[in-house]
Structures are given as C-alpha cells and as structure tokens.
Design a protein around this motif. Structure first.
Motif: not given
Length: 139
Positions: A81-85
C-alpha cells in the motif's frame, strides 16, 4: 504525516488478463512500464480522485516465486500500500523507526522523480508500506 493513498500494488501472474479485467470494470490505463532491473512489468490504473491500482507482473520465474509464491493457482495478491506523505519522507522514516519499523533501504530511493521508502512487512504489522514524497512538479 500520511496524506492519502497513492496506489495499491497488486502482483499478478498474467498482466494482460488482469488489465482486461480492470478495463472491464471501466478503469482506464494511465501508463505502463517495464523495469528490467526489478524483473517486472507494471501497469497503472486511476481509480476515483487520484488513487491508482498498480498491476505488477514478475518477468522471471524466480521473481514470480519471490513475489507471488510457489502455488500454481495463485493468480494475484496485494503486495503493498503506497501512501503519499505530506512532510519530509526522511523525518517520517525516522518517526516510524522509533516505532520499530525497518525499511528495505536505509535512505529513500528516487522513482519517477519522487522519493520512496518501503517498509519491511515483518516490522509493520505484516503490511508493506511504500511512503511516497511527491516532487512538486509531479504532485
């Protein structure tokens, strides 16, 4: 700290078949690429207001075994799961390290102009997270 889901990475056994399925759901291919150094082909589909599904097909039997497993019937699995920070990725990595999370590489890596860091699943409750710090030009 975490801004939004950027994409969900799904490892698939048959990329053309998986693409056809997503397209039958009304999703449109955003872009494709082949990464020989990582032994994968990938296709990205936009979902809603900015999230994407990344289909990932390993291109060698060893890469397939490592990323999808040995069972012949295994067709797909969610890999990450890729999450933008919304802050500095290095600061967020440091905060997460304080919680016991370890990363695949000690420093963020550049992919498509963005900085990325991948957690080791065994240190992040069994889930591999990809942190993405978008370049202002690609945001």
């Amino acid at each position: 700290m975490l801004k939004r889901i950027d994409h969900i990475g799904v490892v698939v056994h048959d990329l053309p078949r998986a693409k056809k399925f997503l397209e039958s759901l009304g999703l449109t291919l955003e872009f494709e690429r082949e990464l020989p150094d990582r032994k994968v082909k990938a296709a990205f589909y936009r979902v809603g207001d900015g999230a994407r599904i990344e289909l990932i097909e390993p291109t060698t039997s060893e890469a397939r075994r490592r990323r999808l497993g040995d069972r012949v019937g295994d067709k797909a699995r969610i890999e990450h799961i890729a999450v933008e920070v919304d802050d500095s990725i290095t600061e967020i990595m440091q905060t997460l390290r304080g919680l016991g999370v370890e990363f695949v590489a000690p420093q963020p890596v550049a992919i498509d102009g963005n900085l990325n860091a991948f957690s080791r699943p065994d240190t992040s409750e069994g889930i591999q997270f990809q942190l993405v710090e978008r370049d202002a030009a690609t945001a």
